[in-house]
Design a protein around this motif. Sequence first.
Motif, mmCIF file in Angstrom:
data_model
loop_
_atom_site.group_PDB
_atom_site.id
_atom_site.type_symbol
_atom_site.label_atom_id
_atom_site.label_comp_id
_atom_site.label_asym_id
_atom_site.label_seq_id
_atom_site.Cartn_x
_atom_site.Cartn_y
_atom_site.Cartn_z
ATOM 1 N N ILE A 7 3.387 7.070 8.191
ATOM 2 C CA ILE A 7 2.526 6.706 9.315
ATOM 3 C C ILE A 7 2.725 7.705 10.447
ATOM 4 C CG2 ILE A 7 2.045 4.936 11.061
ATOM 5 C CD1 ILE A 7 2.968 2.841 8.990
ATOM 6 N N GLU A 8 1.608 8.254 10.922
ATOM 7 C CA GLU A 8 1.597 9.127 12.090
ATOM 8 C C GLU A 8 0.478 8.659 13.019
ATOM 9 O OE1 GLU A 8 1.136 13.295 11.358
ATOM 10 O OE2 GLU A 8 2.391 13.247 9.555
ATOM 11 N N ASP A 9 0.829 8.413 14.280
ATOM 12 C CA ASP A 9 -0.181 8.037 15.278
ATOM 13 C C ASP A 9 -1.052 6.880 14.796
ATOM 14 O OD1 ASP A 9 0.698 10.143 16.948
ATOM 15 O OD2 ASP A 9 -0.579 11.563 15.866
ATOM 16 N N GLY A 10 -0.431 5.912 14.150
ATOM 17 C CA GLY A 10 -1.161 4.730 13.702
ATOM 18 C C GLY A 10 -1.939 4.916 12.418
ATOM 19 N N LYS A 11 -1.841 6.110 11.795
ATOM 20 C CA LYS A 11 -2.554 6.384 10.553
ATOM 21 C C LYS A 11 -1.582 6.373 9.381
ATOM 22 C CE LYS A 11 -5.675 9.627 12.930
ATOM 23 N NZ LYS A 11 -6.074 11.061 12.998
ATOM 24 N N LEU A 12 -1.917 5.623 8.347
ATOM 25 C CA LEU A 12 -1.141 5.638 7.110
ATOM 26 C C LEU A 12 -1.779 6.653 6.175
ATOM 27 C CD1 LEU A 12 0.954 4.696 5.082
ATOM 28 C CD2 LEU A 12 -0.463 2.676 4.631
ATOM 29 N N LEU A 57 0.823 -1.203 0.000
ATOM 30 C CA LEU A 57 0.000 0.000 0.000
ATOM 31 C C LEU A 57 0.861 1.258 0.000
ATOM 32 C CD1 LEU A 57 -2.644 1.467 0.024
ATOM 33 C CD2 LEU A 57 -2.842 1.036 2.481
ATOM 34 N N LYS A 58 1.932 1.260 0.759
ATOM 35 C CA LYS A 58 2.831 2.414 0.747
ATOM 36 C C LYS A 58 3.367 2.662 -0.670
ATOM 37 C CE LYS A 58 4.485 2.020 5.542
ATOM 38 N NZ LYS A 58 5.674 1.693 6.383
ATOM 39 N N SER A 59 3.748 1.606 -1.351
ATOM 40 C CA SER A 59 4.262 1.750 -2.720
ATOM 41 C C SER A 59 3.186 2.275 -3.666
ATOM 42 C CB SER A 59 4.792 0.409 -3.228
ATOM 43 O OG SER A 59 5.896 -0.023 -2.453
ATOM 44 N N LEU A 60 1.956 1.789 -3.497
ATOM 45 C CA LEU A 60 0.860 2.248 -4.347
ATOM 46 C C LEU A 60 0.586 3.737 -4.137
ATOM 47 C CD1 LEU A 60 -1.604 -0.772 -3.934
ATOM 48 C CD2 LEU A 60 -0.324 -0.180 -5.995
ATOM 49 N N ILE A 61 0.600 4.165 -2.872
ATOM 50 C CA ILE A 61 0.350 5.581 -2.564
ATOM 51 C C ILE A 61 1.402 6.464 -3.211
ATOM 52 C CG2 ILE A 61 0.361 7.280 -0.699
ATOM 53 C CD1 ILE A 61 -0.891 5.078 1.099
ATOM 54 N N ARG A 62 2.643 6.025 -3.200
ATOM 55 C CA ARG A 62 3.746 6.826 -3.734
ATOM 56 C C ARG A 62 3.743 6.893 -5.258
ATOM 57 N NH1 ARG A 62 7.314 3.651 0.525
ATOM 58 N NH2 ARG A 62 7.148 5.091 2.312
ATOM 59 N N THR A 63 2.853 6.132 -5.880
ATOM 60 C CA THR A 63 2.830 6.011 -7.336
ATOM 61 C C THR A 63 1.524 6.588 -7.869
ATOM 62 O OG1 THR A 63 4.112 3.965 -7.123
ATOM 63 C CG2 THR A 63 3.080 4.404 -9.255
ATOM 64 N N GLN A 64 1.600 7.649 -8.644
ATOM 65 C CA GLN A 64 0.382 8.290 -9.158
ATOM 66 C C GLN A 64 -0.443 7.309 -9.973
ATOM 67 O OE1 GLN A 64 0.627 12.323 -10.925
ATOM 68 N NE2 GLN A 64 -0.494 11.471 -12.653
ATOM 69 N N SER A 65 -1.755 7.271 -9.700
ATOM 70 C CA SER A 65 -2.622 6.321 -10.404
ATOM 71 C C SER A 65 -4.017 6.908 -10.577
ATOM 72 C CB SER A 65 -2.697 4.995 -9.635
ATOM 73 O OG SER A 65 -3.160 5.209 -8.308
ATOM 74 N N PHE A 66 -4.098 8.129 -11.124
ATOM 75 C CA PHE A 66 -5.400 8.694 -11.441
ATOM 76 C C PHE A 66 -6.107 7.776 -12.444
ATOM 77 C CE2 PHE A 66 -3.005 12.948 -10.943
ATOM 78 C CZ PHE A 66 -3.108 12.871 -9.551
ATOM 79 N N SER A 67 -7.421 7.823 -12.462
ATOM 80 C CA SER A 67 -8.188 6.978 -13.379
ATOM 81 C C SER A 67 -7.684 7.121 -14.810
ATOM 82 C CB SER A 67 -9.670 7.349 -13.316
ATOM 83 O OG SER A 67 -10.257 6.890 -12.123
#
Length: 354
Positions: free
Chosen positions: A90-95, A14-24
């Motif tokens: 991740i901050e305070d348990g939130k990704l 999930l971290k890798s996916l977030i770092r990678t732009q994937s607009f529709s």
Amino acid sequence: MTIESLKEEAISLLKSLIRTQSFSSEEDKTALLIIEWFKRYQIPYKRQGNNIWAFNEDFQSDKPLMLLNSHHDTVKPNSAYTKDPFDAHIEDGKLYGLGSNDAGGCLVSLIATFTYFFKKTNLKYNLVLVASAEEESSGPNGLKSLLKDLPHIDVAIVGEPTLMNLAVAEKGLVVFDAIVKGTPSHAAHPNDDNAIYKTIDVLQWFKDYKFEKVSDVLGPVKLTVTQIEAGNQHNVVPADVRMVIDVRVNDKYSNQEIYDILKSEAPCELTPRSLQLNSSAIPEDHPLVQAGLALGRTTYGSPTLSDQANLYCPSLKLGPGDSTRSHSADEFIYVAEIQQGVELYIQLLTKVLL
């Protein structure tokens, strides 16, 4: 391969996916990340456009097929973000990060779950996992484009954020373009056929209109005027007023029935953009629902649209995260929600598949 290790790998993906732009329609790079996962676990896969899918190893053609689906495209970040939408941290348990909640947490949890069951034999259902594209835009090259190429699907789990509760029904959607016609004229002259003034009564009609049938799960059909446009200069009465009507359809009506009713009763011309996004549901006595109830989950009807609308089979919307965070600024999902998602998906399917 343990459940705990799959949880950690899912979070890393999930971290890798977030770092990678994937607009529709721009999901090609996240598609490669999902392919890397399948290669690592030696899972044969197929790709069509930016849709990636795979079947369980012990696929037997005489068994029913269960679809596990979520999407890897995102909306574009809104202007209210205070954090970098592509900085997965991740901050305070939130990704945090764009697509973390909608629907990255669901997708990686389902991928981990599919991987857990991939090599298991004698399952009651075959499994197909589809990581699909263009969900956010309802585009032509998403899940719907694959259905003709997949074997018949008997039931589906669609991964969307539901706090891991069971959305046993989902409202459909019809968007109408409406037009109120009048007589154009110079603003200085009398005009008893002013389209803008006529629109006052039309708006009141839409505000007051109620569809007769109310669903036990989804409630009433919700009709909302969402856009209005008229005129282009101060001294000209326009020939027409254009409006957009958003109708969220319960399971008591088909989209065609909604169109037929409004076409005959509404005080203006209406043109539907599409009648394809119908409501969806799964019987509460279905083994998937019963397994979820046995795990202490609750049922509800979802007002928001997903790829369920493209399916022809009973489908359950279920996933980690909270839909109220979707498309919000500084989007996040709790790490614990992903961990729980993997665990509950596996527990649920263990009850149904084994």
